[in-house]
Scaffold this motif. Structure first.
Motif, PDB file in Angstrom:
ATOM      1  N   GLY A 312       0.823  -1.211   0.000  1.00  0.00           N
ATOM      2  CA  GLY A 312       0.000   0.000   0.000  1.00  0.00           C
ATOM      3  C   GLY A 312       0.855   1.258   0.000  1.00  0.00           C
ATOM      4  N   TYR A 313       1.947   1.225   0.748  1.00  0.00           N
ATOM      5  CA  TYR A 313       2.848   2.377   0.783  1.00  0.00           C
ATOM      6  C   TYR A 313       3.511   2.585  -0.572  1.00  0.00           C
ATOM      7  CZ  TYR A 313       5.255   5.894   3.540  1.00  0.00           C
ATOM      8  OH  TYR A 313       5.673   7.094   4.083  1.00  0.00           O
ATOM      9  N   ALA A 314       3.835   1.490  -1.250  1.00  0.00           N
ATOM     10  CA  ALA A 314       4.408   1.583  -2.588  1.00  0.00           C
ATOM     11  C   ALA A 314       3.429   2.244  -3.547  1.00  0.00           C
ATOM     12  CB  ALA A 314       4.796   0.192  -3.088  1.00  0.00           C
ATOM     13  N   ASP A 315       2.144   1.920  -3.423  1.00  0.00           N
ATOM     14  CA  ASP A 315       1.128   2.555  -4.268  1.00  0.00           C
ATOM     15  C   ASP A 315       1.087   4.069  -4.031  1.00  0.00           C
ATOM     16  OD1 ASP A 315       0.473   0.110  -5.324  1.00  0.00           O
ATOM     17  OD2 ASP A 315      -1.247  -0.215  -3.988  1.00  0.00           O
ATOM     18  N   PHE A 316       1.191   4.456  -2.761  1.00  0.00           N
ATOM     19  CA  PHE A 316       1.198   5.888  -2.446  1.00  0.00           C
ATOM     20  C   PHE A 316       2.423   6.578  -3.045  1.00  0.00           C
ATOM     21  CE2 PHE A 316       2.919   9.133   0.469  1.00  0.00           C
ATOM     22  CZ  PHE A 316       1.989  10.131   0.228  1.00  0.00           C
ATOM     23  N   LEU A 317       3.610   5.980  -2.895  1.00  0.00           N
ATOM     24  CA  LEU A 317       4.825   6.578  -3.448  1.00  0.00           C
ATOM     25  C   LEU A 317       4.777   6.634  -4.964  1.00  0.00           C
ATOM     26  CD1 LEU A 317       7.676   5.131  -1.186  1.00  0.00           C
ATOM     27  CD2 LEU A 317       6.562   7.370  -1.064  1.00  0.00           C
ATOM     28  N   GLU A 318       4.082   5.695  -5.586  1.00  0.00           N
ATOM     29  CA  GLU A 318       3.913   5.763  -7.035  1.00  0.00           C
ATOM     30  C   GLU A 318       3.117   7.009  -7.426  1.00  0.00           C
ATOM     31  OE1 GLU A 318       2.510   2.923 -10.763  1.00  0.00           O
ATOM     32  OE2 GLU A 318       1.924   2.418  -8.718  1.00  0.00           O
ATOM     33  N   SER A 319       2.104   7.330  -6.631  1.00  0.00           N
ATOM     34  CA  SER A 319       1.344   8.559  -6.877  1.00  0.00           C
ATOM     35  C   SER A 319       2.218   9.793  -6.679  1.00  0.00           C
ATOM     36  CB  SER A 319       0.132   8.624  -5.942  1.00  0.00           C
ATOM     37  OG  SER A 319      -0.782   7.586  -6.207  1.00  0.00           O
ATOM     38  N   VAL A 320       3.067   9.755  -5.659  1.00  0.00           N
ATOM     39  CA  VAL A 320       4.004  10.855  -5.422  1.00  0.00           C
ATOM     40  C   VAL A 320       4.937  11.027  -6.623  1.00  0.00           C
ATOM     41  CG1 VAL A 320       5.956  11.618  -4.009  1.00  0.00           C
ATOM     42  CG2 VAL A 320       3.914  10.682  -2.922  1.00  0.00           C
ATOM     43  N   SER A 321       5.382   9.902  -7.180  1.00  0.00           N
ATOM     44  CA  SER A 321       6.262   9.946  -8.345  1.00  0.00           C
ATOM     45  C   SER A 321       5.571  10.611  -9.533  1.00  0.00           C
ATOM     46  CB  SER A 321       6.698   8.523  -8.717  1.00  0.00           C
ATOM     47  OG  SER A 321       7.431   8.525  -9.924  1.00  0.00           O
ATOM     48  N   LYS A 322       4.301  10.327  -9.735  1.00  0.00           N
ATOM     49  CA  LYS A 322       3.562  10.934 -10.850  1.00  0.00           C
ATOM     50  C   LYS A 322       3.421  12.447 -10.659  1.00  0.00           C
ATOM     51  CE  LYS A 322       0.782   6.801 -11.827  1.00  0.00           C
ATOM     52  NZ  LYS A 322      -0.592   6.224 -11.807  1.00  0.00           N
ATOM     53  N   ILE A 323       3.167  12.863  -9.416  1.00  0.00           N
ATOM     54  CA  ILE A 323       3.069  14.300  -9.132  1.00  0.00           C
ATOM     55  C   ILE A 323       4.411  14.987  -9.383  1.00  0.00           C
ATOM     56  CG2 ILE A 323       2.697  15.992  -7.302  1.00  0.00           C
ATOM     57  CD1 ILE A 323       0.688  14.051  -6.069  1.00  0.00           C
ATOM     58  N   ALA A 324       5.490  14.366  -8.892  1.00  0.00           N
ATOM     59  CA  ALA A 324       6.827  14.940  -9.088  1.00  0.00           C
ATOM     60  C   ALA A 324       7.186  15.001 -10.566  1.00  0.00           C
ATOM     61  CB  ALA A 324       7.863  14.124  -8.317  1.00  0.00           C
ATOM     62  N   GLU A 325       6.729  14.030 -11.330  1.00  0.00           N
ATOM     63  CA  GLU A 325       7.012  14.026 -12.767  1.00  0.00           C
ATOM     64  C   GLU A 325       6.362  15.220 -13.456  1.00  0.00           C
ATOM     65  OE1 GLU A 325       6.540  11.076 -16.668  1.00  0.00           O
ATOM     66  OE2 GLU A 325       5.787  10.451 -14.698  1.00  0.00           O
ATOM     67  N   VAL A 326       5.133  15.542 -13.079  1.00  0.00           N
ATOM     68  CA  VAL A 326       4.460  16.707 -13.662  1.00  0.00           C
ATOM     69  C   VAL A 326       5.166  18.004 -13.241  1.00  0.00           C
ATOM     70  CG1 VAL A 326       2.301  18.021 -13.745  1.00  0.00           C
ATOM     71  CG2 VAL A 326       2.244  15.521 -13.805  1.00  0.00           C
ATOM     72  N   LEU A 327       5.516  18.105 -11.963  1.00  0.00           N
ATOM     73  CA  LEU A 327       6.230  19.293 -11.492  1.00  0.00           C
ATOM     74  C   LEU A 327       7.589  19.415 -12.176  1.00  0.00           C
ATOM     75  CD1 LEU A 327       5.461  19.177  -7.666  1.00  0.00           C
ATOM     76  CD2 LEU A 327       4.619  20.848  -9.318  1.00  0.00           C
ATOM     77  N   GLY A 328       8.201  18.287 -12.537  1.00  0.00           N
ATOM     78  CA  GLY A 328       9.485  18.307 -13.224  1.00  0.00           C
ATOM     79  C   GLY A 328       9.398  18.826 -14.639  1.00  0.00           C
ATOM     80  N   GLU A 329       8.172  18.996 -15.163  1.00  0.00           N
ATOM     81  CA  GLU A 329       7.971  19.550 -16.511  1.00  0.00           C
ATOM     82  C   GLU A 329       7.226  20.877 -16.442  1.00  0.00           C
ATOM     83  OE1 GLU A 329       5.834  16.483 -18.455  1.00  0.00           O
ATOM     84  OE2 GLU A 329       7.563  15.109 -18.600  1.00  0.00           O
ATOM     85  N   LEU A 330       7.261  21.524 -15.290  1.00  0.00           N
ATOM     86  CA  LEU A 330       6.489  22.751 -15.084  1.00  0.00           C
ATOM     87  C   LEU A 330       6.859  23.810 -16.120  1.00  0.00           C
ATOM     88  CD1 LEU A 330       4.405  23.856 -13.020  1.00  0.00           C
ATOM     89  CD2 LEU A 330       6.327  24.996 -11.902  1.00  0.00           C
ATOM     90  N   ASP A 331       5.834  24.375 -16.737  1.00  0.00           N
ATOM     91  CA  ASP A 331       6.034  25.380 -17.777  1.00  0.00           C
ATOM     92  C   ASP A 331       4.925  26.413 -17.633  1.00  0.00           C
ATOM     93  OD1 ASP A 331       6.206  26.923 -20.091  1.00  0.00           O
ATOM     94  OD2 ASP A 331       6.865  25.235 -21.315  1.00  0.00           O
ATOM     95  N   GLU A 332       5.298  27.659 -17.490  1.00  0.00           N
ATOM     96  CA  GLU A 332       4.317  28.712 -17.283  1.00  0.00           C
ATOM     97  C   GLU A 332       3.297  28.772 -18.414  1.00  0.00           C
ATOM     98  OE1 GLU A 332       4.706  33.210 -15.669  1.00  0.00           O
ATOM     99  OE2 GLU A 332       5.648  32.779 -17.588  1.00  0.00           O
ATOM    100  N   ASP A 333       3.720  28.485 -19.627  1.00  0.00           N
ATOM    101  CA  ASP A 333       2.805  28.558 -20.759  1.00  0.00           C
ATOM    102  C   ASP A 333       1.739  27.476 -20.712  1.00  0.00           C
ATOM    103  OD1 ASP A 333       4.256  30.710 -21.736  1.00  0.00           O
ATOM    104  OD2 ASP A 333       5.612  29.423 -22.907  1.00  0.00           O
ATOM    105  N   SER A 334       1.974  26.401 -19.941  1.00  0.00           N
ATOM    106  CA  SER A 334       1.004  25.300 -19.830  1.00  0.00           C
ATOM    107  C   SER A 334       0.526  25.131 -18.397  1.00  0.00           C
ATOM    108  CB  SER A 334       1.648  23.992 -20.321  1.00  0.00           C
ATOM    109  OG  SER A 334       2.201  24.127 -21.605  1.00  0.00           O
ATOM    110  N   LEU A 335       0.609  26.213 -17.623  1.00  0.00           N
ATOM    111  CA  LEU A 335       0.376  26.093 -16.188  1.00  0.00           C
ATOM    112  C   LEU A 335      -1.052  25.664 -15.867  1.00  0.00           C
ATOM    113  CD1 LEU A 335       1.708  26.391 -13.456  1.00  0.00           C
ATOM    114  CD2 LEU A 335       1.053  28.795 -13.439  1.00  0.00           C
ATOM    115  N   GLY A 336      -2.025  26.155 -16.630  1.00  0.00           N
ATOM    116  CA  GLY A 336      -3.411  25.812 -16.353  1.00  0.00           C
ATOM    117  C   GLY A 336      -3.683  24.326 -16.444  1.00  0.00           C
ATOM    118  N   GLU A 337      -3.270  23.708 -17.550  1.00  0.00           N
ATOM    119  CA  GLU A 337      -3.489  22.278 -17.743  1.00  0.00           C
ATOM    120  C   GLU A 337      -2.687  21.466 -16.740  1.00  0.00           C
ATOM    121  OE1 GLU A 337      -4.649  18.656 -18.745  1.00  0.00           O
ATOM    122  OE2 GLU A 337      -5.555  20.539 -19.383  1.00  0.00           O
TER     123      GLU A 337
END
Length: 403
Positions: A312-337
């Motif tokens: 269960g903890y691994a499932d949670f960390l997988e979700s954390v990884s997905k969030i970090a992946e999006v933040l790792g591509e942060l771009d002001e021009d696409s901030l809304g999406e």
């Protein structure tokens, strides 16, 4: 044979440099990265130095025209704010150095003892914190001024030439600031994004290594030690990210480009600052998490006696990884999406975090036992969830404001 091999390598390097220069030039033209910034700074500095030379040499016919272009190039800083700040400090340092030479020179004459006093006073005053990085310019200006003073033939010439040094420095600083403000003034707002990306990528890389091993129960000593070491080594990245954010925020001060429509309402850095702070705290929490895992494993006879909890903890960390992946591509021009995507992922992570907490309670795991890792893992999962929910809320709010 060794000499022949070295010669071949030298020849190959000589043949390859045109390609490297061409690639560097293409990068400078194609992307707004380091190469373009370097090229722009060289061209702007050249323009400022040339204009300062024209004014000092051709218009003023100064005997020491180099002071003006030197000053113009010296204060071509990374931001408009720094150009203004450093030019004022530099002008103040030069004025102090020249005034000191004038006072001591007219009191005791241009002899060796006077030079010793000038050097002593200049090097001492140069340590004044108010002058910052321009402190050493006090003694430098004093040495040049003393040379000019000693070579002048009359009292009138001495005063005139010393005053002209300050005038030339003022001209150079003014031209440098004007060029930096009017010719593509540096807007380094992307530095804030780069800082967030670097921390997010580091977090994603670490968590992406952790959750498969937790899911499969592969928690050997070496792996746990590497996780903890990697988590502790993010301090340097955090410092760099903060410096980048400060530079980005500073680049707005007195910058005319912020008045353009393209930048209106888009550079309130409170949003990025809040995300950066949340990522910093998240990395510290992951470090605490990895330390608990490592210390528990080091204890003799230790076992993780609940595989369902770890999965269960691994499932949670997988979700954390997905969030970090999006933040790792942060771009002001696409901030809304990206903000909407983060909110969806945050909802998923919140549900998995709840399952971790509820599962631990149902399994009767010793959450209050400081010698066991379960309580720390549950607490850190909750804190991580709060940080990422905060990131989502902040970015969504600023995306809505800029829409």
């Amino acid at each position: 044979m060794a000499g022949e091999g070295a010669g071949q390598r030298t020849e190959a390097a000589a043949r390859g440099w045109p390609d490297r220069v061409r690639q560097w030039w293409l990068r400078a033209r194609g992307t707004a990265g380091y190469e373009r910034y370097t090229l722009l700074q060289v061209l702007k500095s050249t323009l400022a130095a040339t204009l300062a030379w024209v004014v000092s040499y051709y218009l003023l016919d100064s005997p020491s025209p180099a002071f003006a272009p030197f000053s113009a190039v010296l204060i071509m800083q990374v931001t408009v704010y720094q150009s203004l700040l450093q030019s004022l400090r530099y002008l103040g340092a030069v004025a102090v150095g020249v005034a000191m030479v004038a006072a001591l020179g007219f009191l005791s004459g241009p002899d060796l003892l006077t030079f010793v006093l000038v050097a002593l006073a200049g090097l001492t005053i140069g340590r004044w914190p108010a002058l910052g990085a321009q402190g050493p310019q006090v003694s430098t200006a004093a040495f040049f001024a003393f040379s000019t003073y000693a070579s002048a033939t009359s009292a009138t010439d001495k005063v005139t030439q010393l005053g002209q040094i300050i005038l030339l420095v003022l001209i150079g600083c003014t031209i440098g600031v004007v060029v930096n403000v009017t010719v593509a003034p540096p807007m380094r707002y992307r530095s804030a994004e780069y800082g967030i990306r670097s921390l997010s990528t580091a977090l994603d890389d670490l968590v992406s290594d952790m959750y498969p091993a937790l899911r499969d129960g592969e928690l050997d000593e070496e792996r746990l030690r590497q996780w903890h070491r990697r988590a502790e080594q993010t301090g340097g990245l955090i410092t760099q990210a903060k410096d980048g954010f400060n530079t980005a925020q500073e680049s707005l001060y007195f910058n005319p480009r912020r008045l353009l429509r393209r930048y209106r309402g888009k550079h309130s850095f409170e949003g990025y600052g809040a995300v950066l702070a949340a990522l910093e705290r998240s990395l510290y929490q992951v470090s605490s998490l990895t330390r608990s895992l490592h210390e528990w494993h080091e204890e003799e006879g230790s076992r993780y006696d609940d595989g369902a909890f770890l999965r269960g903890y691994a499932d949670f960390l997988e979700s954390v990884s997905k969030i970090a992946e999006v933040l790792g591509e942060l771009d002001e021009d696409s901030l809304g999406e990206q903000a909407r995507q983060l909110c969806r992922l945050a909802d998923e992570a919140r549900e998995r975090c709840r399952r971790v907490s509820d599962g631990a309670s149902r399994a009767g795991l010793p959450l209050a036992d400081p010698a066991r890792p379960y309580g720390v893992l549950v607490v850190e999962a909750t804190r991580l969830m709060e940080e990422f929910q905060h990131c989502c809320d902040v970015l969504q709010r600023y995306a809505d404001q800029d829409a």
